[in-house]
Every structure is written in C-alpha cells, then in structure tokens.
Design a protein around this motif. Structure first.
Motif, PDB file in Angstrom:
ATOM      1  N   MET A 263      33.803  45.809  52.618  1.00  0.00           N
ATOM      2  CA  MET A 263      32.778  45.539  51.612  1.00  0.00           C
ATOM      3  C   MET A 263      33.304  45.828  50.209  1.00  0.00           C
ATOM      4  O   MET A 263      33.131  45.043  49.276  1.00  0.00           O
ATOM      5  N   LEU A 264      33.985  46.976  50.056  1.00  0.00           N
ATOM      6  CA  LEU A 264      34.543  47.346  48.747  1.00  0.00           C
ATOM      7  C   LEU A 264      35.593  46.333  48.288  1.00  0.00           C
ATOM      8  O   LEU A 264      35.670  45.979  47.108  1.00  0.00           O
ATOM      9  N   LEU A 265      36.411  45.849  49.245  1.00  0.00           N
ATOM     10  CA  LEU A 265      37.455  44.883  48.896  1.00  0.00           C
ATOM     11  C   LEU A 265      36.827  43.583  48.394  1.00  0.00           C
ATOM     12  O   LEU A 265      37.288  43.007  47.398  1.00  0.00           O
ATOM     13  N   ASP A 266      35.763  43.116  49.071  1.00  0.00           N
ATOM     14  CA  ASP A 266      35.085  41.891  48.616  1.00  0.00           C
ATOM     15  C   ASP A 266      34.496  42.063  47.224  1.00  0.00           C
ATOM     16  O   ASP A 266      34.612  41.183  46.358  1.00  0.00           O
ATOM     17  N   GLU A 267      33.861  43.201  47.005  1.00  0.00           N
ATOM     18  CA  GLU A 267      33.245  43.445  45.682  1.00  0.00           C
ATOM     19  C   GLU A 267      34.301  43.576  44.594  1.00  0.00           C
ATOM     20  O   GLU A 267      34.135  43.096  43.467  1.00  0.00           O
ATOM     21  N   LEU A 268      35.425  44.247  44.940  1.00  0.00           N
ATOM     22  CA  LEU A 268      36.510  44.390  43.953  1.00  0.00           C
ATOM     23  C   LEU A 268      37.040  43.030  43.538  1.00  0.00           C
ATOM     24  O   LEU A 268      37.247  42.749  42.343  1.00  0.00           O
ATOM     25  N   ARG A 269      37.252  42.170  44.503  1.00  0.00           N
ATOM     26  CA  ARG A 269      37.760  40.825  44.174  1.00  0.00           C
ATOM     27  C   ARG A 269      36.759  40.048  43.318  1.00  0.00           C
ATOM     28  O   ARG A 269      37.140  39.351  42.382  1.00  0.00           O
ATOM     29  N   THR A 270      35.489  40.176  43.642  1.00  0.00           N
ATOM     30  CA  THR A 270      34.455  39.467  42.855  1.00  0.00           C
ATOM     31  C   THR A 270      34.426  39.945  41.407  1.00  0.00           C
ATOM     32  O   THR A 270      34.372  39.145  40.463  1.00  0.00           O
ATOM     33  N   ILE A 271      34.484  41.282  41.231  1.00  0.00           N
ATOM     34  CA  ILE A 271      34.434  41.836  39.862  1.00  0.00           C
ATOM     35  C   ILE A 271      35.677  41.445  39.075  1.00  0.00           C
ATOM     36  O   ILE A 271      35.611  41.068  37.892  1.00  0.00           O
ATOM     37  N   LEU A 272      36.855  41.535  39.725  1.00  0.00           N
ATOM     38  CA  LEU A 272      38.102  41.167  39.022  1.00  0.00           C
ATOM     39  C   LEU A 272      38.095  39.691  38.637  1.00  0.00           C
ATOM     40  O   LEU A 272      38.551  39.325  37.538  1.00  0.00           O
ATOM     41  N   LYS A 273      37.570  38.851  39.504  1.00  0.00           N
ATOM     42  CA  LYS A 273      37.515  37.427  39.171  1.00  0.00           C
ATOM     43  C   LYS A 273      36.600  37.177  37.971  1.00  0.00           C
ATOM     44  O   LYS A 273      36.922  36.390  37.092  1.00  0.00           O
TER      45      LYS A 273
END
Length: 422
Positions: free
Chosen positions: A368-378
């Motif tokens: 879950m954290l990895l998905d959110e991190l990618r979304t925020i960085l994008k």
C-alpha cells in the motif's frame, strides 16, 4: 417699439432653444444637432435666407414627431422652437428685443463678428487678432474661476488642449456642454456665464470656419497665452502619467489576483488529495485490522476448547504480541510471539502462524505504501516532499532490504545532495 406679445414670443423662443440644446446634444442626435445649430445661427445672421430656414425646418419637424413617444420633452421644445423661428426670423425687431432683454448672447456675439468681418485679408487678420486678444483674456480669467465647478472643468480643459494643440480631439461636444453649463448658471452667476459663453463662442467660431491655425498664430504672440499653453501641456503630461500609473496598477492587481487564484487552487487540490489519502488509509487500516480480528477470532474459536488447559502465561505473552501487532510494531510483535513459544514449545504451529500473519500484514502495508509513494512522486514530478518521505521511511522500517525501498532511498539521497549543493 415691439409689443409685449412679441417680447413674450422672443422669451419663449429663447427658453425653447435652451431646452432643445439641453437634450439634442446627445451623440445619437448628432445629425439633427447640426441642423439645429444652423437654425440657431440664422437668427441674427446678415445672410439669412427664408428658403434655407424652411429646408432645415422640414428636416427637423419629422425628427421631432418621430421622438414624441421616446423623448416628449425634446419633441415639444423643438416643435415650439421651430414654430417661433418661422414667426420671428426676418423680423426687424427680433434682434433689438433680444439685445434689450439680454437673450441669446452667444448668437448675438457670433452675428456681431460676422458683420464686422470685411472681405480684405488685412482686416480679416485684424479681426482674428482682436478675437485672439479677447479669448486670451477670457481663457486666463476662467482658468481659476471655472475650477470651482466640477461639471465644467473637463470641457474647459478639452477646449484649451485643442486650441493649444496639446490634443487633437475635436471639442465641438465640449463647447456645447460649456454653453449648456453657462445657461444653467446664468441666474446664479450671470458674469461667469457670459464669460463662458464668449469663450466657447469664439473657440467654436474658429473650429467651424477652419481658421484655427491663424487663431493659434495670433494667440502665440501673447505671453499670457504662452504661459497658459505651457500649463496645458504640463497638465496633459500629468494626466497621461496618472493614466499610465492607473493602468500599471490595474495590471499589477490583475496579476496578483491571478497569482492568488492559482495558489488557492493549488492549495485546494493539495487538501483534496490529502483528504482522499486519509480516507483510503482509514479504509485500508480498517480492512487490515478487521481481517486481523477475524483471523484471530477464528483461530481462538477453533482452538478454544483445546486451549482450555493452555498455560495462562502463554496466552498473556501472545496477547502482548497482538498488542504490538495492532500498533504496527511488527518486530516487537514477532519477538513477543517467540517468547510465548519458549513458554509452550508444543504450540509452535500457532506461533508460526502468527509470524506468517505478521509477514502478510507487513507485505500488505508495504504494498500500500509503495503504491501511494509512486502516486505522490508522479504528481510531484518525482520530487520528494514530506508526504512521500514519510511513506519511504515507513517502508524502510518494514522491509529495509527491499530492492524498491533501497532504490527510492537512493533517489531521495541524490535529491537531498542536490539541494544542499545549491
């Protein structure tokens, strides 16, 4: 001597003339205003011709009838004026009565100038110089007097600017406004009204006859006019500077409004993203905790009777591990479960199941954290901020050796080094 009835007609003619002048100066009546001005100036002109008057009346009467419903005041005043013109024009007593009653001074002034103008070029120059001398005195006197009347200042300055060649806008509308203003204040201040009428009449004369260049040339031989001309140029310069400053201020204000609008939109979008993230987090936490509670309840329910004789210490120790699991301190939870195994080694399967569950929860949270991190960085163009940094820190706590976590850690370190460099 003219009869009282005749004098009353002259008074009615003057009253209706001023009433028409008050309303017909509207730009939408520009053509009719020109015809009306011609009829006015026929009143005392030496070259008056009945045929020309009849032509103008035939042009103005249909106009008066056409606006009867839209503008009844102008229609009524114009009809009365034209009827009186047919009665009074050409009558030898008309001008004498007007002079004695001090009516239509602007028209009488124009008529006097026309009669005094001989055909010789030298005499024409002399008349222009005399007009310039009178206008120079009037302009300089009115410079201070007219400032007390806000309604007349703009028109007065526009006429001065045109005569002084500061601006090239034709001042015919301003001259009509000054005449109307003079009529309005004639009862209150007859002297000032007369000066304004003479000032406007002289200027209008040279605007219409096309000899403004000669008029200006005569004015420039007078030191008082030169001083007035310089003042006009300075005032015009000040007006233009103020207009430029106002325009720049409006442009700055518009830019500030746009900047505030953009910042507010960005802040609103950021808050919306944060709120959506919090909702997702709450939902996922509830799901994870709900799953944990369901699994725990199933395990406890199935083995309830078998665990009746379980050592109380084992239960307590497992409960300690569960509390750390609920607080998401997975390392301590595993350590506490293993302590429970030391108490009762025969229940290794249960302890192993707990550890496996912890691993699944860790993987779920890490994913879950990895998905959110990618979304925020994008969204932030692969630049780390507080939100993305917190998620990476948590990922490193859960699986410090994970390849994805290590890759993002190196990315963040490169960005931090770049910021310290600059």
């Amino acid at each position: 001597m003219a009869s009282l009835v005749f004098e009353n007609k002259v008074k009615a003619w003057e009253k209706s003339r001023l009433e028409v002048r008050k309303y017909i100066s509207d730009p939408q009546f520009a053509e009719q205003d020109g015809y009306f001005s011609e009829v006015e100036q026929m009143a005392f002109g030496g070259s008056f011709k009945k045929k020309e008057l009849d032509e103008r009346i035939m042009q103005l009467k249909p106009f008066a009838r056409g606006i009867a419903n839209k503008d009844p005041k102008l229609s009524g005043a114009l009809n009365l004026f034209l009827s009186l013109c047919e009665t009074l024009y050409g009558n030898g007593d008309f001008e004498a009565v007007a002079r004695r009653l001090k009516l239509a001074s602007d028209l009488l002034e124009i008529a006097r100038d026309e009669r005094a103008r001989p055909s010789g070029g030298g005499n024409a120059r002399r008349i222009t110089e005399e007009d310039a001398a009178r206008w120079d005195v009037l302009a300089n006197g009115l410079w201070t007097k007219v400032r007390g009347y806000e309604k007349a200042v703009f028109d007065f300055l526009c006429v001065l600017f045109y005569v002084a060649e500061v601006r090239r806008d034709n001042p015919s509308a301003n001259l009509r406004s000054l005449m109307l203003f003079a009529n309005q204040i004639s009862a209150k201040d007859a002297i000032l009204a007369g000066e304004i009428q003479r000032f406007a009449g002289l200027a209008d004369k040279y605007v219409k006859n096309g000899k403004m260049g000669e008029f200006r040339q005569s004015l420039r031989t007078r030191s008082t006019y030169l001083r007035l001309e310089e003042l006009c140029r300075q005032i015009d310069l000040d007006i233009r500077k103020k207009e430029d400053e106002r325009r720049r201020a409006e442009e700055r204000e518009a830019k500030e409004r746009e900047k505030r609008r953009r910042i507010e939109a960005e802040e609103r979008a950021r808050r919306e993203r944060a709120e959506r993230f919090r909702k997702r987090m709450r939902h996922r936490i509830k799901v994870v905790l709900g799953m944990a509670a369901v699994v725990l309840a199933v395990v406890l329910g199935v083995r309830y009777f078998d665990m009746a004789r379980m050592d109380t210490k084992f239960d307590e120790q497992m409960a300690v591990g569960d509390r750390w699991l609920a607080e998401k301190d997975y390392g301590r939870a595993v350590a506490e479960y293993r302590k429970a195994l030391q108490i009762d080694s025969g229940r290794a399967e249960e302890v192993n199941g707990k550890e496996a569950y912890v691993q699944s929860v860790m993987r779920a949270e890490f994913g879950m954290l990895l998905d959110e991190l990618r979304t925020i960085l994008k969204a932030d163009r692969n630049r780390f901020n507080d939100d993305s940094g917190q998620r990476l820190d948590r990922m490193l706590e859960i699986f410090p050796e994970d390849e994805a976590a290590q890759r993002y850690q190196r990315m963040r370190e490169r960005q931090q080094k770049g910021r310290r460099k600059y």
